[in-house]
Write an enzyme that holds these catalytic residues in place. Structure first.
Site, short mmCIF file in Angstrom:
data_model
loop_
_atom_site.label_atom_id
_atom_site.label_comp_id
_atom_site.label_asym_id
_atom_site.label_seq_id
_atom_site.Cartn_x
_atom_site.Cartn_y
_atom_site.Cartn_z
N GLN A 196 16.63 -0.16 3.16
CA GLN A 196 15.60 0.66 3.79
C GLN A 196 14.27 0.61 3.02
O GLN A 196 14.21 0.17 1.88
CB GLN A 196 16.08 2.11 3.87
CG GLN A 196 16.50 2.70 2.53
CD GLN A 196 17.55 3.80 2.66
OE1 GLN A 196 17.63 4.45 3.69
NE2 GLN A 196 18.33 4.03 1.62
N GLU A 239 18.56 10.88 -4.28
CA GLU A 239 17.31 11.43 -4.82
C GLU A 239 17.52 12.20 -6.12
O GLU A 239 16.59 12.36 -6.92
CB GLU A 239 16.70 12.30 -3.70
CG GLU A 239 15.87 13.41 -4.15
CD GLU A 239 15.45 14.36 -3.00
OE1 GLU A 239 15.59 14.06 -1.81
OE2 GLU A 239 14.95 15.43 -3.35
N ASP A 251 26.02 7.02 -3.73
CA ASP A 251 24.99 6.65 -2.76
C ASP A 251 25.07 5.16 -2.50
O ASP A 251 25.35 4.38 -3.40
CB ASP A 251 23.60 7.03 -3.31
CG ASP A 251 22.57 7.10 -2.19
OD1 ASP A 251 22.14 8.22 -1.86
OD2 ASP A 251 22.20 6.04 -1.64
N ASP A 267 29.53 3.11 -0.05
CA ASP A 267 29.65 4.01 1.08
C ASP A 267 30.51 5.20 0.63
O ASP A 267 31.48 5.03 -0.11
CB ASP A 267 30.33 3.26 2.23
CG ASP A 267 30.74 4.19 3.35
OD1 ASP A 267 29.85 4.65 4.08
OD2 ASP A 267 31.94 4.48 3.48
N ALA A 268 30.14 6.39 1.05
CA ALA A 268 30.81 7.59 0.53
C ALA A 268 32.31 7.62 0.87
O ALA A 268 33.12 8.11 0.08
CB ALA A 268 30.13 8.85 1.06
N ASP A 315 25.56 15.27 1.25
CA ASP A 315 24.08 15.27 1.27
C ASP A 315 23.65 14.00 1.98
O ASP A 315 23.16 13.06 1.37
CB ASP A 315 23.57 15.32 -0.18
CG ASP A 315 22.05 15.45 -0.23
OD1 ASP A 315 21.43 15.72 0.80
OD2 ASP A 315 21.49 15.26 -1.33
#
Ligand SMILES: *[C@@H]1O[C@H](CO)[C@@H](O)[C@H](O)[C@H]1NC(C)=O
Ligand SMILES: *[C@@H]1O[C@H](CO)[C@@H](O)[C@H](O)[C@H]1NC(C)=O
Length: 333
Positions: free
Chosen positions: A58, A113, A133, A164-165, A182
């Site tokens: 991204q 973050e 994350d 991937d979670a 989150d």
């Protein structure tokens, strides 16, 4: 977490535009514009672009906005803003940790973050936080540029994995006292949709919670006109856990209320004095947004939304998902 579209910046972030010199970028955007719905936009004035990069997954941008301070965008979607991110992150983290009798281990799905880890690490009982994350570049970007999270990123109790979670959780033998979602909202083609399904809650989350464990997830917009995903997540979690609480808070930079769903198979006791005592005993430093009274009151939802939520029958599955507005780009924040 809110789906959006950044018209001013998107022009700059076509795939090979990351080679544009930053000076050039600095002069362009005056307004950041986000499409909240097909028929609704939200925009705020921008002083300048502080940092911008593109990861495997991204576009990552840090803006300096006039009203909300620094604002982190992933693929043009506002993730959090300096002036009010404490509302979202305190609400996501502290109720779950305070309602647990003695939380030592926490697993954060997403959270690149660092703000969710920062709030978690304020609890003196915490021994280990695993943050999972999918995007290493988001984590490195935030580690480098978000000063307020620097201590958290350096804390030796924080273990960061890039995955991937679902895979991240399944790949670990240990259980956790609290699991926190989150994640970005579910949206068409989005990367997190499988992390909101009944089967995920049942087959992955539940087995990874230790006895008396608590699960909490962000659950999208919770406004009168925007609560469809929130209601569905609430109803879905109710199918899996015995005790489920939904709560909300208004977040100015999202131009809407945000909802969270908290769950356990162990009874949850919401008492204002008890929560105040626990905040005092267990949390390092001051909370800015939450105290016992507000944690309790945030679970009281007006009749309009409560009735719709109680009557909600939709169960979130991979085959029958419900989506927030969005472009469906890859990103797990
Ligand atoms: C009604 O409740 C929802 C959920 O708490 C909230 O998002 C919304 O803003 C409330 N409506 C009003 C008019 O306050
Ligand atoms: C919710 O369900 C109750 C009881 O079945 C019903 O009386 C009410 O009209 C429903 N409300 C909405 C908004 O669907």
């Amino acid at each position: 977490m809110f789906s959006s579209f950044c018209s001013a910046l998107s022009v700059l972030f076509i795939p090979n535009s990351s080679s544009l010199p930053l000076d050039h970028i600095h002069q362009l955007p005056q307004w950041f514009e986000e499409e909240l719905e097909d028929d609704l936009k939200w925009s705020f004035a921008v002083n300048r672009v502080l940092h911008a990069t593109t990861s495997e997954f991204q576009d990552i941008v840090l803006l300096d906005t006039k009203r909300f301070g620094k604002a982190l965008l992933l693929d043009g979607k506002l993730q959090s803003a300096e002036k009010d991110e404490f509302i979202y992150h305190e609400s996501l983290v502290h109720p779950a940790l305070l309602l647990h009798h003695n939380p030592k281990t926490v697993f954060i799905m997403g959270g690149g973050e660092g703000s969710t880890a920062r709030e978690t690490l304020k609890h003196k009982s915490i021994e280990k936080v695993v943050m999972c994350d999918i995007d290493r570049d988001v984590v490195n970007f935030c580690r480098a540029h978000l000063k307020e999270n620097q201590d958290a990123f350096q804390d030796e109790k924080l273990h960061i994995i890039f995955d991937d979670a679902k895979a991240g959780l399944e790949g670990r033998a240990e259980k956790f006292d609290v699991i926190i979602g989150d994640l970005s909202d579910p949206h068409e083609g989005g990367p997190c949709n499988h992390l909101y399904t009944k089967s995920f809650y049942e087959d992955v989350i539940k087995p990874k919670l230790s006895d008396n464990g608590i699960f909490v997830t962000q659950a999208g917009p919770a406004g009168i006109l925007s609560h469809k995903v929130f209601s569905s997540i609430y109803n879905t979690v109710k199918h899996v856990f015995k005790y489920v609480i939904a709560y909300t808070a208004h977040v100015p930079s999202y131009a809407d209320s945000c909802g969270w769903v908290l769950a356990s198979d162990h009874p949850i006791r919401l008492d204002k004095e008890d929560l105040n005592n626990k905040i005092h005993e267990r949390v390092r430093g001051e909370l800015r947004y939450l105290d016992g009274a507000f944690i309790v009151s945030s679970t009281v939802i007006n009749k309009t939304i409560r009735t719709l939520m109680m009557n909600e029958t939709h169960v979130f599955t991979e085959e029958d998902a419900r989506f927030a507005h969005g472009r469906g780009l890859v990103g797990n924040a």
